[in-house]
Design an enzyme around this catalytic site. Structure first.
Site, PDB file in Angstrom:
ATOM      1  N   TYR A 118       4.792  -3.184  -3.330  1.00 42.39           N
ATOM      2  CA  TYR A 118       3.247  -3.269  -2.488  1.00 42.39           C
ATOM      3  C   TYR A 118       3.684  -1.364  -2.106  1.00 42.39           C
ATOM      4  O   TYR A 118       4.403  -1.274  -0.781  1.00 42.39           O
ATOM      5  CB  TYR A 118       3.611  -3.794  -1.087  1.00 42.39           C
ATOM      6  CG  TYR A 118       2.712  -4.154  -0.192  1.00 42.39           C
ATOM      7  CD1 TYR A 118       1.419  -2.903  -0.380  1.00 42.39           C
ATOM      8  CD2 TYR A 118       2.545  -3.849   1.041  1.00 42.39           C
ATOM      9  CE1 TYR A 118       0.083  -2.971   0.403  1.00 42.39           C
ATOM     10  CE2 TYR A 118       1.309  -4.765   1.927  1.00 42.39           C
ATOM     11  CZ  TYR A 118       0.356  -3.817   1.781  1.00 42.39           C
ATOM     12  OH  TYR A 118      -0.753  -4.007   2.141  1.00 42.39           O
ATOM     13  N   LYS A 146       1.124  -3.653  -5.887  1.00 41.87           N
ATOM     14  CA  LYS A 146      -0.059  -3.737  -4.946  1.00 41.87           C
ATOM     15  C   LYS A 146      -0.936  -2.537  -4.090  1.00 41.87           C
ATOM     16  O   LYS A 146       0.102  -2.091  -3.110  1.00 41.87           O
ATOM     17  CB  LYS A 146      -0.093  -4.995  -3.569  1.00 41.87           C
ATOM     18  CG  LYS A 146      -0.778  -4.751  -2.699  1.00 41.87           C
ATOM     19  CD  LYS A 146      -0.702  -5.691  -1.366  1.00 41.87           C
ATOM     20  CE  LYS A 146      -1.657  -5.880  -0.567  1.00 41.87           C
ATOM     21  NZ  LYS A 146      -1.600  -6.730   0.703  1.00 41.87           N
TER      22      LYS A 146
END
Length: 259
Positions: A118, A146
């Protein structure tokens, strides 16, 4: 907890593909380890309630700015039945690219789950740049990113050069359409809490090559995508909206955030 389970069921009924408990919108920085366990376990339980359709994947947020603690949290998520872990780049201590790579490799090696990196520099102060992520993408347990850097050139390079089996997911709803246009795979969505069916439709249209329909959905909901981050930090606006929609009984958030 009952409201949480209702919200998860509603997401599944709307046709979403995955659930991400204990992410930023789930107020992960202020959860205790016991609360994180309860939320992951509840998500896994609700996801298993509908065996007739393809099982919804549970990607549990386990990342911290402490590598050893993140490994422990990731192992615990595996024990609770999560399918993968969402691991945010370490915040505050601002590791460089070499340190970031070592951090994510250690978690992938020792955490007992596939991981999604992320990258959200606006919150962490550290950017997982394209070169660093593309090296990490060769690890068999690093299955996606992400991407919430807002850096179009970086995201385009990752979409072009990553192994095809490694997913690129938008980390910001407003970037869903551009990332899908670059060959990305979907979104980890804030707005899906409010409009899950519409987010499913946006992704489905783009992945089917129906760009006119995808743009139409994107344009219709862009004010919401932006509104979820206006006036207060995420998840304050989203929780307020969910209360107004009747999906939550309260818009309370944990200090230092306020409603």
């Amino acid at each position: 907890e009952a409201a949480f389970r209702r919200l998860v069921r509603w997401q599944i009924l709307a046709g979403i593909d995955g659930l991400v408990p204990c992410g930023t919108t789930g107020e992960s920085p202020t959860l205790s380890s016991d609360e994180r366990d309860r939320l992951i376990a509840a998500t896994v339980e609700v996801a298993a309630e509908r065996p007739s359709r393809d099982r919804i994947r549970v990607v549990a947020g386990t990342g911290t700015n402490d590598t050893a603690a993140t490994i422990r949290a990731t192992r615990r998520a595996a024990e609770l039945g999560a399918d993968a872990a969402l691991v945010v780049a370490p915040y505050y201590n601002r590791p460089d690219g070499r340190m970031l790579e070592a951090h994510f490799r250690a978690i992938a090696d020792q955490g007992d789950l596939p991981i999604v990196v992320y990258n959200v520099p606006s919150r962490t102060g550290a950017n997982v740049d394209a070169d660093t992520f593309l090296r990490l993408a060769d690890h068999p347990r690093i299955v996606g990113v992400k991407e919430a850097s807002g850096n179009l050139e970086q995201i385009a390079r990752i979409c072009r050069d990553r192994p095809r089996e490694v997913a690129v997911l938008a980390g910001d709803d407003a970037w869903t359409l551009p990332i899908l246009a670059l060959g990305g795979n979907g979104v980890v969505s804030v707005a899906s809490n409010e409009i899950p069916g519409q987010m499913v439709a946006l992704c489905a249209a783009a992945l089917a090559g129906d760009w006119e329909a995808a743009r139409r959905i994107h344009d219709r909901w862009l004010p919401l995508f932006l509104g979820n981050f206006r006036g207060a930090p995420n998840p304050v606006p989203a929780k307020s909206a969910l209360r107004l929609m009747g999906l939550l009984g309260s818009d309370m958030v944990r200090a230092p955030l306020l409603p």
